[in-house]
Design a protein around this motif. Sequence first.
Motif, PDB file in Angstrom:
ATOM      1  N   ASN A 149      -6.364   1.791  -5.666  1.00  0.00           N
ATOM      2  CA  ASN A 149      -5.653   1.115  -4.579  1.00  0.00           C
ATOM      3  C   ASN A 149      -5.464   2.103  -3.424  1.00  0.00           C
ATOM      4  N   PRO A 150      -6.551   2.501  -2.707  1.00  0.00           N
ATOM      5  CA  PRO A 150      -6.439   3.470  -1.611  1.00  0.00           C
ATOM      6  C   PRO A 150      -5.842   2.826  -0.370  1.00  0.00           C
ATOM      7  N   TRP A 151      -5.327   3.725   0.503  1.00  0.00           N
ATOM      8  CA  TRP A 151      -4.795   3.237   1.776  1.00  0.00           C
ATOM      9  C   TRP A 151      -5.937   2.991   2.745  1.00  0.00           C
ATOM     10  N   PRO A 179       0.815  -1.220   0.000  1.00  0.00           N
ATOM     11  CA  PRO A 179       0.000   0.000   0.000  1.00  0.00           C
ATOM     12  C   PRO A 179       0.844   1.263   0.000  1.00  0.00           C
ATOM     13  N   GLU A 180       2.062   1.193   0.628  1.00  0.00           N
ATOM     14  CA  GLU A 180       2.899   2.390   0.693  1.00  0.00           C
ATOM     15  C   GLU A 180       3.431   2.740  -0.685  1.00  0.00           C
ATOM     16  N   GLN A 181       3.556   1.739  -1.560  1.00  0.00           N
ATOM     17  CA  GLN A 181       4.144   1.990  -2.867  1.00  0.00           C
ATOM     18  C   GLN A 181       3.109   2.431  -3.894  1.00  0.00           C
ATOM     19  N   ALA A 182       1.890   2.112  -3.701  1.00  0.00           N
ATOM     20  CA  ALA A 182       0.857   2.481  -4.672  1.00  0.00           C
ATOM     21  C   ALA A 182      -0.339   3.038  -3.924  1.00  0.00           C
TER      22      ALA A 182
END
Length: 424
Positions: free
Chosen positions: A12-14, A4-7
């Motif tokens: 693709n939400p956090w 998740p940190e990369q996209a």
Amino acid sequence: MTSPEQANTAENPWPVRTISFKIADWIHRLGAVWVEGQLTQINVRRGTRTAFLTLRDPAADMSLSVTCDPMLLQRSAVPLTEGARVVVYGRPNFYAGRGTLSLRITDIRPVGIGELLARIERVKALLAAEGLFDPRRKRPLPFLPHTVGLISGRASAAQRDVLAVAAARWESVRFDVRDTPVQGPTAVPAIIEQLALLDDDPHVQVIIIARGGGSVEDLLPFSDETLLRAVADCRTPVVSAIGHEPDTPLLDLVADVRAATPTDAAKRVVPDVTAELRAIAELRRRSAGALRNWVHREERVVEGLRSRPVLANPLRMIDDRQDRVDAAVRDIRRSTRHLVTVEEHRTERLAAQLATLGPAQTLARGYAVVQRTDIDQPRAVRSIAELPDGGEVRIRVADGSAAAVITRSDAARPQHPSTQEDPQ
């Protein structure tokens, strides 16, 4: 697989936990800090290991939640109550479960009177250096203000004193009363807000900020730098009526007029109609007396002028000189007649002399005058050469004349003067 940190996109939400952990991670990096503020809430529940406090900025409408061990409050040398100024040491903490921020403190120190006074002195020195206390910045109060703005506590003694004294001095005075807290953490923002509203009102010509006496802590809002700068920026004259005579908050130095008490502020702003009417009556009496005295003085001057001989009998000067005028007229006439007589005699004498020397007397002694008449311009004959034969002449004697024609002319023989005979 992408983390998740990369996209982080709409596809693709956090998740909430990721952003909460990220916020907590950044906040925890701030480390421990010292913070000064004013306690507005103290919530200590029995049987719990956490006390909840609210720390408020005294100069702005901002607050921060604070948590600590209840024993920290109990170990304080000075009892901590709501409204107390404190300095705390702690670390910002973000609770990811509820998404709230608080300050977890490990030390709390009440601010003593000496420290408060020292801070007030520092603010005083700063504002003095900027010229906010300069008497040349002070604006005069209007003599009869259209509307007086009053900032004070709701139903406070200071408010009642100002309104009662003002109404007693001038029944028609109008007040725009704004109720605000006059102590505590909400006092400064509320006073600044109402001050700005009154300053923008064109009908308000003077503003009074009033409060009764109190301790140094109670009067702290009126030495707050933010409030002092707001008062200095006002276009409307501001009167400071804080506390009693010994109380000297910094507002007294920045305001245009310092009143010792709220009652004194009302007396300075609102004129005493009764006293003013007495003063007007006295001025009218004095002016009427001065006018009467001036009229009497001028009357005496006029009487003095009228009593002078030249004005009492204006023809007396002419009468006194009439004899001199008559004598002068007689002298002039006599001199004129004498001058005419003298000139007549002189004229007769000259006429006699003229007759004696004239040609008529010569002709009367037997002489004659011969004139040529046969020429364009007849003239008297002076020589025998002017008498040609046949020439026409006119002979003039004493009693007339005759015409003649020359038939012969002879030159006369020279004779000795002694042998000449009289033509007669």
